[in-house]
Design a protein around this motif. Sequence first.
Motif, PDB file in Angstrom:
ATOM      1  N   THR A 188      24.663  66.472   7.621  1.00 56.21           N
ATOM      2  CA  THR A 188      23.958  65.009   7.738  1.00 56.21           C
ATOM      3  C   THR A 188      25.046  64.077   8.321  1.00 56.21           C
ATOM      4  O   THR A 188      24.382  63.240   8.988  1.00 56.21           O
ATOM      5  N   SER A 189      26.160  63.964   8.049  1.00 56.28           N
ATOM      6  CA  SER A 189      27.059  63.012   8.481  1.00 56.28           C
ATOM      7  C   SER A 189      27.461  63.270   9.961  1.00 56.28           C
ATOM      8  O   SER A 189      27.179  62.554  10.654  1.00 56.28           O
ATOM      9  N   GLU A 190      27.634  64.556  10.091  1.00 58.50           N
ATOM     10  CA  GLU A 190      27.739  64.818  11.760  1.00 58.50           C
ATOM     11  C   GLU A 190      26.467  64.617  12.740  1.00 58.50           C
ATOM     12  O   GLU A 190      26.912  64.267  13.797  1.00 58.50           O
ATOM     13  N   ALA A 191      25.370  64.471  12.127  1.00 56.27           N
ATOM     14  CA  ALA A 191      24.210  63.900  12.902  1.00 56.27           C
ATOM     15  C   ALA A 191      24.233  62.591  13.364  1.00 56.27           C
ATOM     16  O   ALA A 191      23.698  61.936  14.307  1.00 56.27           O
ATOM     17  N   PHE A 192      25.214  61.562  12.740  1.00 52.25           N
ATOM     18  CA  PHE A 192      25.319  60.320  13.101  1.00 52.25           C
ATOM     19  C   PHE A 192      26.705  60.174  13.986  1.00 52.25           C
ATOM     20  O   PHE A 192      27.052  59.007  14.192  1.00 52.25           O
ATOM     21  N   VAL A 193      27.613  61.100  14.142  1.00 50.85           N
ATOM     22  CA  VAL A 193      28.954  60.968  14.720  1.00 50.85           C
ATOM     23  C   VAL A 193      28.659  60.492  16.177  1.00 50.85           C
ATOM     24  O   VAL A 193      27.541  61.140  16.973  1.00 50.85           O
ATOM     25  N   GLY A 194      29.390  59.696  16.821  1.00 46.64           N
ATOM     26  CA  GLY A 194      29.129  59.385  18.112  1.00 46.64           C
ATOM     27  C   GLY A 194      28.425  58.062  18.516  1.00 46.64           C
ATOM     28  O   GLY A 194      28.084  58.015  19.542  1.00 46.64           O
ATOM     29  N   LEU A 195      27.746  57.497  17.593  1.00 52.11           N
ATOM     30  CA  LEU A 195      26.983  56.625  17.937  1.00 52.11           C
ATOM     31  C   LEU A 195      27.450  55.438  18.665  1.00 52.11           C
ATOM     32  O   LEU A 195      27.030  54.503  19.278  1.00 52.11           O
ATOM     33  N   HIS A 196      28.647  54.934  18.196  1.00 51.85           N
ATOM     34  CA  HIS A 196      29.469  53.845  18.846  1.00 51.85           C
ATOM     35  C   HIS A 196      29.379  53.960  20.090  1.00 51.85           C
ATOM     36  O   HIS A 196      29.217  53.031  20.990  1.00 51.85           O
ATOM     37  N   GLY A 197      29.815  55.137  20.636  1.00 55.80           N
ATOM     38  CA  GLY A 197      29.974  55.167  22.227  1.00 55.80           C
ATOM     39  C   GLY A 197      28.604  54.940  23.000  1.00 55.80           C
ATOM     40  O   GLY A 197      28.583  54.637  23.859  1.00 55.80           O
ATOM     41  N   LEU A 198      27.344  55.650  22.309  1.00 54.50           N
ATOM     42  CA  LEU A 198      26.136  55.617  22.948  1.00 54.50           C
ATOM     43  C   LEU A 198      25.732  54.158  22.905  1.00 54.50           C
ATOM     44  O   LEU A 198      25.139  53.707  23.953  1.00 54.50           O
ATOM     45  N   VAL A 199      26.050  53.445  21.941  1.00 55.66           N
ATOM     46  CA  VAL A 199      25.762  51.950  21.984  1.00 55.66           C
ATOM     47  C   VAL A 199      26.279  51.317  22.820  1.00 55.66           C
ATOM     48  O   VAL A 199      25.748  50.289  23.517  1.00 55.66           O
TER      49      VAL A 199
END
Length: 785
Positions: free
Chosen positions: A723-734
Motif C-alpha cells: 500500500t505504501s509502494e502505491a504512493f512512491v514516486g509522487l514527488h517526481g510526477l508532481v
Amino acid sequence: LGISEVVAGLTHRGRMSLLAALFEYPKDELLRKLHGGSEFPNDSPHTGDMLVDLAKPGSVFYPDIESKINVDVLWNACHLESGMPVGMGKSRTKDINIARRKNDPNYVIGDNVLAVSLHGDSSFAGQGVVAESLSMSGLSHFTNGGTIHIVNNNQIGYTTPSSHTRMTRYASDIAKSFDMPIIHVNGENPEEVARAAHIAVAYRQKFRRDIVIDMWTFRKRGHNEIDEPSFTQPGMYSAIRARKSVPSQFEERLISSGKLTKEQAESVRRDWLNSLNMAFVSSAACDPVEPEKSHDWKLLTQSNGGYPVQKPTGVDLATLYQVGVDSVLQRDDIKVHPRIERFHVKPRLKRLHDGHGIDWATAEALAFGTLLREGYNVRLSGQDVGRGTFSQRHVMFVCQETEKVYVPLNNMGGAARGTQETKSLHNDGSGPYGKLEVVNSNLCEEAVVGFEYGVSTEDPFTLAIWEAQFGDFYNNSQAIVDGYIVSGETKWSQQNGLVMLLPHGFDGGGPDHSSCRLERHLMLSNDPVDGRSLEGFLPNVFVTYPSTPAQFFHLLRRQVKRNFRKPLIVAGPKTLLRLASATSSLSEMGPGTAFQPVLDDPLVHDPRIVRRVMMASGKLYYDLAKIKSEHPLGEHTAIVRIEELSPFPRETLYNTLARYTSASDFVWVQEEPRNAGAYSFVAPRIKQLLPEHVELRYVGRPEHAATCSGVESQQAAEHAQLTSEAFVGLHGLVADLVIDNIANQHNQPAVNSSSSMEKPSSNILPASVQHRWSTQPIYAAQSSE
C-alpha cells in the motif's frame, strides 16, 4: 400416483438407446450427431456436447393413465455423478412450483415430480459427490420426496475390476450408511427388474425417501464399441461372449411361454430397424429443433444476440425504510438473544432512521425484502448462512427458550401484487409476497452447489444464492463451476442465474481463508481480450468485487430484474462488513440508482492535477484511500475502483480515465500475489485504453505458490509495503506537472504531452475497441420499464 413430471439423470452407457426408444428423442437428430453434426439448429450459437451427454425433454405414455408423463432429461457434465445433486435440486424446485400453482393444501413434497437417477457401479461406489448427495437427500431443505437410484452394475469400471474399485461387497453399499433400502436384481431378467421398479416406486411414494435398485448385469462390449475388453478381462469376456444378449434371452422366453410369436418378434425388430434406416437417410438434411423451454423460461430472453432489458434496481426510500424495519421485527413468542438485540437490531433501526451508515448486512436484507415484496423468491444456501459466518447477517432469529426459528422477512405482512413476471407464476393472476428460504446446509460444497445450480436452472424467478463460509471453500465444487455454471449455456442453451457469494480478502486468515480465487473465475470468462465485437457474443459469467453495500444491493436485485439470467460471482466482504467507511446511504439505493461497474474517486476535486491513477477492486480501496487522505501529495492521485471485472467495462473505464488529462502514471494495485487475483485478466484490457507509450505498472505481492502467508505478522508487513509502494514516486510526477504547466505558459512543448488522455479516442483505442464502442454494448439497458 399423481406424478406428472420425471427428472431423469442418465449415464453414458445406454444413453442413446434410452433417448431414442423411451424418451422419443428424434432418431435422425441422434444420427446426425453420431456423424459429427450438432444437436442444435444450424444457426444456433451453442457449441453442443459429447454424444453420450445429450439431453432433450421427452415424454412417456402409459396405457393405464390418461395423460403423458413429461420427462426432463438432465444435461450433465462428463464427471457423471456431478449430475446427481443437480437432478435433486431441479426436481425439488419443479415439484414445489407445481404445488404452488395448484394451491394444494394437502401437498407433500414429491407429490408431483419423481426423480430417477442412473449410475454406473464404479462411479456410485467411488465418487465422493454420491455420498454428499445421499447425505443431504433427507434434509428438510434438500429433500425432493425421494429419488429412485438405478445402479447399472456391469461389475467393472472402464477396465478396472470391482475388486479394485471398492472395498465393500456391493457397489451400492454406500447407501446403507444413510438407511436406504437396496433392491438387488438380476439384469438378465426384465420381469424381475420391472418388479424391482414397482417396489421402488411404492416405497418412495409411501415413505418419500431415496431407494436404490442394484441391477446386476454385464457390458456386452468394451468401454465403447471399438474397445477390446479382453486385453484386461479375458476371463470375464470369455464368459460374456458365450452368453446370449439380454434381448435374445427375453425373446426366447416370451416365445416359449406363448406370449409372443416368432413372427411378431421379427415384425417388431424389422419395424425398429426400418425406423433407424429412415432416420439415417433423413439425418443428412436434418436441422435439429432447439429444446423447448419451460413456461417460466419463455418469459425471458433466450440467447439470440438481442439487447436484453434491465429494469430499475433502485427502490423508493419509504419502501426501503419499511423493509429494513421489517427485517428485524420481532414476535412476542420469540425471545431474541440480548446481544443480537443490542448489536444487530437496535443499530440497524438507528441507521435506517438516519438514512446513512447502511452496512452490508442491512443492504442485503433490503435487497431480499424488496424482491420478496415484488413476488420473487430468494433461496439462501450454505454453511451457517442464517447467522452468517461472521455473525453479521441474522436473517433468522432463534428463540432462546424454545429454539424455534423465526424469519422476519417472511412475515412482512399482507399480500402484495408482484411484477408481471411473478404474476404469471400464479393461476389466479395475483402476485403474493415471495418466500425467503434460509438453508443452513450440511458441511459439503460440491453437492450443495450442484443442488443450487439445479434450483436456478429450473426457476428463473427464484434468486438462488450459495455462500461459502470462506471464498476458498468453493474449491471443492470446481467440477460444478466448470462443467455446469459457467459453460452450461454455451454447451446446452441452459441459462442459470446462480449467485455465488465468496468472502474474499487478505486479513490474516491464512492461505485457506483469504482468497475466492478470482483468477480462476476470470479465466473461465469468455470476455474477449482485445475487446473485439463478436456477432452474437454472449458473456457467460459476471464476476464482481463490490466495495460498497449499495453496490451489493444493486447486484442482487439486478440478478432477477434483467430479462435474462447469467451466473454471478461476488467476491464478498469480510472486514468490510463492519468497516465504518464501507457503508452507504439509503439514497444510494433509491429511485434512479443502479450498479456501477466502475466507481471514480469521489475525493478528486480537480482531475487536471492528478498525475497517478491507481486502479483496484474491493476492500483494498479503503486502505489506499486512507493513505491518500494522509499523504501530502494525495490530491495528485486518483483511485478508480473496477467493481465488475467481467464482462470488462471498457467503455466506462475509458471514460473515467479520460478525465485525468494530466495523468502519466497508471497503476494496478492488488493484495493478491501477482500470479493470482485479477491482474493477469485486467492488465491486457486496461493497456488497450491507455495513451500510446504508457505502460500499466503492477503493485502488489510477488508471485507465490500459496494464496498467502500463514504468518499474520508477515502478511501485515506485506500489506503495509504494497500500500505504501502505491504512493512512491509522487514527488517526481508532481514536479513534472509543474514543469509542464510552466512550459504551456510559454507555449513550449509539454514534457509529457504525448501521454495526455485528451487525445481523441480514435488515437488511443485499437480499431477493434473503437468498433465495439460504435454500437450499444452487449447487455446495456434499453428500457427502464
